[in-house]
Design a protein around this motif. Structure first.
Motif, PDB file in Angstrom:
ATOM      1  N   VAL A 164       0.839  -1.200   0.000  1.00  0.00           N
ATOM      2  CA  VAL A 164       0.000   0.000   0.000  1.00  0.00           C
ATOM      3  C   VAL A 164       0.875   1.252   0.000  1.00  0.00           C
ATOM      4  O   VAL A 164       0.602   2.226  -0.715  1.00  0.00           O
ATOM      5  N   MET A 165       1.954   1.228   0.779  1.00  0.00           N
ATOM      6  CA  MET A 165       2.877   2.360   0.812  1.00  0.00           C
ATOM      7  C   MET A 165       3.517   2.574  -0.558  1.00  0.00           C
ATOM      8  O   MET A 165       3.689   3.722  -1.001  1.00  0.00           O
ATOM      9  N   VAL A 166       3.867   1.478  -1.243  1.00  0.00           N
ATOM     10  CA  VAL A 166       4.476   1.593  -2.574  1.00  0.00           C
ATOM     11  C   VAL A 166       3.489   2.204  -3.554  1.00  0.00           C
ATOM     12  O   VAL A 166       3.836   3.123  -4.316  1.00  0.00           O
ATOM     13  N   VAL A 167       2.250   1.707  -3.551  1.00  0.00           N
ATOM     14  CA  VAL A 167       1.216   2.257  -4.443  1.00  0.00           C
ATOM     15  C   VAL A 167       1.008   3.734  -4.145  1.00  0.00           C
ATOM     16  O   VAL A 167       0.945   4.574  -5.057  1.00  0.00           O
ATOM     17  N   PHE A 168       0.914   4.063  -2.873  1.00  0.00           N
ATOM     18  CA  PHE A 168       0.679   5.443  -2.462  1.00  0.00           C
ATOM     19  C   PHE A 168       1.844   6.338  -2.877  1.00  0.00           C
ATOM     20  O   PHE A 168       1.644   7.425  -3.439  1.00  0.00           O
ATOM     21  N   SER A 169       3.055   5.893  -2.605  1.00  0.00           N
ATOM     22  CA  SER A 169       4.240   6.700  -2.889  1.00  0.00           C
ATOM     23  C   SER A 169       4.451   6.890  -4.386  1.00  0.00           C
ATOM     24  O   SER A 169       4.917   7.949  -4.827  1.00  0.00           O
ATOM     25  N   LEU A 170       4.124   5.886  -5.171  1.00  0.00           N
ATOM     26  CA  LEU A 170       4.337   5.964  -6.614  1.00  0.00           C
ATOM     27  C   LEU A 170       3.232   6.739  -7.317  1.00  0.00           C
ATOM     28  O   LEU A 170       3.510   7.515  -8.248  1.00  0.00           O
ATOM     29  N   LEU A 182      -1.507   4.726 -12.670  1.00  0.00           N
ATOM     30  CA  LEU A 182      -1.053   3.339 -12.498  1.00  0.00           C
ATOM     31  C   LEU A 182      -1.733   2.647 -11.325  1.00  0.00           C
ATOM     32  O   LEU A 182      -1.641   1.421 -11.203  1.00  0.00           O
ATOM     33  N   ASP A 183      -2.404   3.417 -10.454  1.00  0.00           N
ATOM     34  CA  ASP A 183      -3.007   2.775  -9.288  1.00  0.00           C
ATOM     35  C   ASP A 183      -4.039   1.726  -9.680  1.00  0.00           C
ATOM     36  O   ASP A 183      -4.228   0.740  -8.973  1.00  0.00           O
ATOM     37  N   CYS A 184      -4.689   1.908 -10.857  1.00  0.00           N
ATOM     38  CA  CYS A 184      -5.681   0.908 -11.272  1.00  0.00           C
ATOM     39  C   CYS A 184      -5.013  -0.385 -11.748  1.00  0.00           C
ATOM     40  O   CYS A 184      -5.680  -1.411 -11.891  1.00  0.00           O
ATOM     41  N   LEU A 185      -3.703  -0.340 -11.972  1.00  0.00           N
ATOM     42  CA  LEU A 185      -2.950  -1.552 -12.313  1.00  0.00           C
ATOM     43  C   LEU A 185      -2.270  -2.153 -11.081  1.00  0.00           C
ATOM     44  O   LEU A 185      -2.080  -3.370 -11.003  1.00  0.00           O
ATOM     45  N   LEU A 186      -1.908  -1.309 -10.136  1.00  0.00           N
ATOM     46  CA  LEU A 186      -1.186  -1.781  -8.951  1.00  0.00           C
ATOM     47  C   LEU A 186      -2.114  -2.257  -7.841  1.00  0.00           C
ATOM     48  O   LEU A 186      -1.712  -3.064  -6.997  1.00  0.00           O
TER      49      LEU A 186
END
Length: 310
Positions: A224-230, A275-279
């Motif tokens: 979740v942190m990776v998705v949020f940070s990216l 990209l969040d819809c892919l991650l």
């Protein structure tokens, strides 16, 4: 804070054609992925009968669907050399959906991490607080609260949906819009960091018992942190830089050129945020072993390990 000379035409057509190709690629990959995920939640897992975590995950899918509605419109604008639609109504509607997606994605990613935090670090509190088990109520409250929080972004836009009209100064609306925008990023990010640190410390302290469950929790909050940070932090940072540049009324030629470059970078980082819809499916798999097994058994049975069950 708003740049009234911003006509929404792109400064570098070739760069925006590249952004167009990136967005179309994201759309073509994310659309079938999210449809397949929604099918699993509705027809296989029957999320409304499942534990609360699946309810939050399903709402995360709904948030991604909002984004998928907007991507083709934004991409077509970029291809035509426009940063936003020339139609003011379309422009504001797309921005509303984009910010609604962003707020919903952040909210449900955060609530998933908080839910895992209580189940791992404070299981006693989770069992005693019935509200933590009211996933449908919490989800409904999030969707009810998000539109009023999204509307300030439309009142006096940071973007260029001005319909070629002169926008008068209104500092209160400017401040309200930016407070809402950045608080939706900074507050959840602080919560996510806290949950990640606490769950990781819990894993290090655990010498016996179900360490596998703790590891899955660490992987989840880390993802979740990776998705949020990216997806959310870079675009928020570029927005802050652009705001600082636009705070000055009279720009020199060099400063105007720097602002044009900042606008192009901001639009590129917004493409990255899609990209969040892919991650997000990574979050689904890490959050629910059952979801992962059902998804693989439905679409990719050859990847199932012996002993895995639905």
């Amino acid at each position: 804070m708003a740049n009234l000379n911003d006509t929404c035409t792109v400064g570098n057509p070739d760069l925006y054609k590249f952004y167009f190709s990136v967005m179309i690629g994201e759309f073509l990959l994310a659309l079938p992925l999210n449809i397949s995920v929604m099918y699993i939640f509705i027809f296989k897992l029957k999320f409304w009968k499942s534990k609360s975590n699946n309810v939050y995950l399903f709402n995360l899918v709904l948030a991604d669907i909002l984004l998928l509605i907007c991507i083709p419109v934004r991409a077509s604008n970029f291809l035509k050399g426009e940063r936003r639609s020339e139609n003011n109504t379309t422009c504001r509607a797309v921005l509303f959906l984009l910010f609604l997606n962003r707020g919903a994605s952040i909210a449900f990613l955060t609530i998933i991490s908080i839910n895992r935090y209580f189940s791992v670090v404070h299981p006693g509190i989770q069992n005693s607080l019935k509200i933590l088990k009211r996933a449908f109520i919490i989800s409904a409250l999030i969707w009810i609260l998000l539109p009023p929080l999204t509307i300030p972004t439309m009142l006096k836009t940071f973007e260029c949906c001005t319909d070629n009209e002169t926008v008068e100064e209104n500092v209160v609306i400017d401040v309200l819009r930016e407070v809402v925008f950045f608080s939706q990023v900074l507050i959840p990010f602080t919560v996510l960091v806290y949950c990640t640190v606490c769950i990781t410390k819990r894993l290090k302290m655990k010498t016996v018992g179900d360490r596998a469950k703790l590891r899955r929790a660490v992987f989840l909050v880390t993802s979740v942190m990776v998705v949020f940070s990216l997806c959310f932090l870079p675009s928020a940072t570029s927005r802050m830089v652009l705001l600082l540049m636009r705070a000055k009324d009279d720009l020199t030629v060099g400063e105007q050129r720097a602002e044009d470059i900042a606008i192009q970078i901001h639009d590129g980082l917004m493409c990255l945020s899609y990209l969040d819809c892919l991650l997000d499916p990574i979050v689904y798999c890490l959050s629910s072993t059952k979801f992962k097994n059902v998804y693989l058994s439905t679409y990719l049975p050859f990847l199932m390990k012996e002993g895995d069950t639905e």
